[in-house]
Motif scaffolding. Structure first.
Motif, mmCIF file in Angstrom:
data_model
loop_
_atom_site.group_PDB
_atom_site.id
_atom_site.type_symbol
_atom_site.label_atom_id
_atom_site.label_comp_id
_atom_site.label_asym_id
_atom_site.label_seq_id
_atom_site.Cartn_x
_atom_site.Cartn_y
_atom_site.Cartn_z
ATOM 1 N N ASN A 209 0.798 -1.249 0.037
ATOM 2 C CA ASN A 209 -0.229 -0.042 -0.098
ATOM 3 C C ASN A 209 1.032 1.189 0.108
ATOM 4 O O ASN A 209 0.443 2.371 0.191
ATOM 5 C CB ASN A 209 -0.969 0.099 1.348
ATOM 6 N N GLY A 210 1.976 1.144 0.087
ATOM 7 C CA GLY A 210 3.247 2.284 -0.066
ATOM 8 C C GLY A 210 3.298 2.831 1.348
ATOM 9 O O GLY A 210 3.915 3.821 1.263
ATOM 10 N N LYS A 211 3.227 2.003 2.238
ATOM 11 C CA LYS A 211 3.348 2.524 3.643
ATOM 12 C C LYS A 211 4.604 2.024 4.153
ATOM 13 O O LYS A 211 5.175 0.964 3.872
ATOM 14 C CB LYS A 211 2.276 1.965 4.813
ATOM 15 N N VAL A 212 5.641 2.939 4.819
ATOM 16 C CA VAL A 212 6.930 2.358 4.983
ATOM 17 C C VAL A 212 6.588 1.645 6.325
ATOM 18 O O VAL A 212 5.780 2.063 7.314
ATOM 19 C CB VAL A 212 7.689 3.766 5.549
ATOM 20 N N VAL A 213 7.133 0.565 6.557
ATOM 21 C CA VAL A 213 6.938 -0.488 7.754
ATOM 22 C C VAL A 213 8.273 -0.610 8.313
ATOM 23 O O VAL A 213 9.175 -0.808 7.907
ATOM 24 C CB VAL A 213 6.425 -1.761 7.443
ATOM 25 N N TYR A 214 8.304 -0.531 9.720
ATOM 26 C CA TYR A 214 9.615 -0.925 10.894
ATOM 27 C C TYR A 214 9.076 -2.261 11.520
ATOM 28 O O TYR A 214 8.031 -2.118 11.983
ATOM 29 C CB TYR A 214 9.753 0.429 11.520
ATOM 30 N N SER A 215 10.209 -3.067 11.526
ATOM 31 C CA SER A 215 9.919 -4.382 12.362
ATOM 32 C C SER A 215 11.068 -4.744 12.688
ATOM 33 O O SER A 215 12.097 -4.848 12.270
ATOM 34 C CB SER A 215 8.931 -5.129 11.440
ATOM 35 N N GLN A 216 10.647 -5.552 13.822
ATOM 36 C CA GLN A 216 11.980 -6.367 14.553
ATOM 37 C C GLN A 216 12.194 -7.835 13.590
ATOM 38 O O GLN A 216 13.280 -8.369 13.717
ATOM 39 C CB GLN A 216 12.076 -6.631 15.688
ATOM 40 N N THR A 217 11.207 -8.129 13.046
ATOM 41 C CA THR A 217 11.197 -9.418 12.148
ATOM 42 C C THR A 217 11.273 -9.212 10.769
ATOM 43 O O THR A 217 10.642 -8.080 10.354
ATOM 44 C CB THR A 217 9.801 -10.367 12.587
ATOM 45 N N PRO A 218 12.059 -9.802 9.967
ATOM 46 C CA PRO A 218 12.372 -9.573 8.733
ATOM 47 C C PRO A 218 11.022 -9.652 7.976
ATOM 48 O O PRO A 218 10.135 -10.730 8.229
ATOM 49 C CB PRO A 218 13.377 -10.517 8.204
ATOM 50 N N PRO A 219 10.844 -8.918 6.748
ATOM 51 C CA PRO A 219 9.722 -9.236 5.780
ATOM 52 C C PRO A 219 9.841 -10.521 5.009
ATOM 53 O O PRO A 219 10.803 -11.114 4.926
ATOM 54 C CB PRO A 219 9.728 -8.035 4.975
ATOM 55 N N PRO A 220 8.760 -10.799 4.219
ATOM 56 C CA PRO A 220 8.930 -11.856 3.364
ATOM 57 C C PRO A 220 9.943 -11.831 2.209
ATOM 58 O O PRO A 220 10.290 -10.668 2.229
ATOM 59 C CB PRO A 220 7.633 -12.109 2.730
ATOM 60 N N GLU A 221 10.651 -12.761 1.882
ATOM 61 C CA GLU A 221 11.941 -12.781 1.055
ATOM 62 C C GLU A 221 11.626 -11.913 -0.151
ATOM 63 O O GLU A 221 12.390 -11.353 -0.973
ATOM 64 C CB GLU A 221 12.278 -13.964 0.612
ATOM 65 N N SER A 222 10.235 -11.948 -0.655
ATOM 66 C CA SER A 222 9.942 -11.309 -2.044
ATOM 67 C C SER A 222 9.829 -9.852 -1.927
ATOM 68 O O SER A 222 9.763 -8.994 -2.748
ATOM 69 C CB SER A 222 8.480 -11.700 -2.228
ATOM 70 N N VAL A 223 9.908 -9.192 -0.417
ATOM 71 C CA VAL A 223 9.975 -7.797 -0.380
ATOM 72 C C VAL A 223 11.195 -7.237 -0.118
ATOM 73 O O VAL A 223 12.207 -7.899 0.421
ATOM 74 C CB VAL A 223 9.073 -7.360 0.937
ATOM 75 N N LYS A 224 11.620 -6.005 -1.205
ATOM 76 C CA LYS A 224 13.014 -5.673 -0.789
ATOM 77 C C LYS A 224 12.832 -4.799 0.437
ATOM 78 O O LYS A 224 12.158 -4.130 0.865
ATOM 79 C CB LYS A 224 13.347 -4.487 -1.848
ATOM 80 N N SER A 225 13.791 -5.006 1.250
ATOM 81 C CA SER A 225 13.898 -4.469 2.755
ATOM 82 C C SER A 225 15.409 -4.108 2.972
ATOM 83 O O SER A 225 16.434 -4.356 2.309
ATOM 84 C CB SER A 225 13.510 -5.263 3.826
ATOM 85 N N GLU A 226 15.549 -3.169 4.032
ATOM 86 C CA GLU A 226 16.766 -2.641 4.380
ATOM 87 C C GLU A 226 16.952 -2.896 6.113
ATOM 88 O O GLU A 226 16.037 -2.696 6.994
ATOM 89 C CB GLU A 226 16.867 -1.133 4.553
ATOM 90 N N LYS A 227 18.024 -3.739 6.322
ATOM 91 C CA LYS A 227 18.217 -3.771 7.892
ATOM 92 C C LYS A 227 18.827 -2.563 8.598
ATOM 93 O O LYS A 227 19.645 -2.070 8.139
ATOM 94 C CB LYS A 227 19.266 -5.054 8.067
ATOM 95 N N ILE A 228 18.450 -2.069 9.511
ATOM 96 C CA ILE A 228 19.045 -0.970 10.369
ATOM 97 C C ILE A 228 19.390 -1.580 11.466
ATOM 98 O O ILE A 228 18.946 -2.049 12.456
ATOM 99 C CB ILE A 228 17.845 0.198 10.466
ATOM 100 N N GLU A 229 20.874 -1.113 11.762
ATOM 101 C CA GLU A 229 21.343 -1.413 12.988
ATOM 102 C C GLU A 229 21.158 -0.522 14.000
ATOM 103 O O GLU A 229 21.302 0.669 13.956
ATOM 104 C CB GLU A 229 23.011 -1.777 12.855
ATOM 105 N N VAL A 230 20.757 -0.829 15.148
ATOM 106 C CA VAL A 230 20.534 -0.116 16.314
ATOM 107 C C VAL A 230 21.538 -0.315 17.462
ATOM 108 O O VAL A 230 22.074 -1.360 17.690
ATOM 109 C CB VAL A 230 19.077 -0.507 17.042
ATOM 110 N N ASN A 231 22.092 0.850 17.681
ATOM 111 C CA ASN A 231 23.105 0.800 18.885
ATOM 112 C C ASN A 231 22.399 0.668 20.192
ATOM 113 O O ASN A 231 21.604 1.743 20.601
ATOM 114 C CB ASN A 231 23.877 2.398 18.849
ATOM 115 N N ALA A 232 22.692 -0.280 20.939
ATOM 116 C CA ALA A 232 22.290 -0.456 22.116
ATOM 117 C C ALA A 232 22.948 0.622 23.289
ATOM 118 O O ALA A 232 23.980 0.892 23.153
ATOM 119 C CB ALA A 232 22.304 -1.897 22.840
#
Length: 141
Positions: free
Chosen positions: A30-53
């Motif tokens: 739907n064009g919405k940006v999604v942030y999640s701790q679990t990876p999206p399905p492999e068919s979706v292009k995603s970017e992993k963001i490293e979080v500094n604890a």
């Protein structure tokens, strides 16, 4: 109090594991940006963001416990007269109990504040004497 500290430590450990897992960002169908701790399905292009604890806590469990104990509200702050009156009553009661117990014989009957008769053996008298001495030490100046 120990239980609270243990729960806090367990939560910290669990949260640090989540923070180290990273966050994934992608755009859904739907064009919405999604942030999640679990990876999206492999068919979706995603970017992993490293979080500094954040750095771990530097205070020891004993320091934390002491600070919590110091912050407990007894309800008497701001009313030293009430505190002094309670201390005087506890001191007086402790001294009276000690005097009676030091003259007690095993099997002797005592009437409690709720009007019940109890009989104490020699060991129970010794324990009650120690308790009375502790009260005197804590509340008598």
């Amino acid at each position: 109090m120990k239980r609270t500290i243990a729960i806090g430590l367990i939560g910290s450990v669990l949260m640090s594991g989540v923070a180290l897992a990273g966050v994934y960002r992608w755009v859904d169908e739907n064009g919405k940006v999604v942030y999640s701790q679990t990876p999206p399905p492999e068919s979706v292009k995603s970017e992993k963001i490293e979080v500094n604890a954040p750095p771990p806590a530097t205070r020891s469990p004993q320091e934390i416990q002491e600070k919590e104990a110091a912050s407990v509200d007894t309800g008497n702050e701001g009313n030293p007269a009430l505190d002094a009156e309670l201390r005087r009553k506890y001191c007086e009661k402790g001294r009276k109990n000690l005097e009676v117990l030091q003259n007690a014989k095993p099997g002797m009957g005592f009437v409690t504040e709720d009007k019940k008769l109890i009989r104490l053996d020699a060991d129970e008298i010794a324990v009650k004497i120690k308790e009375s001495e502790s009260v005197i030490k804590a509340y008598c100046d």
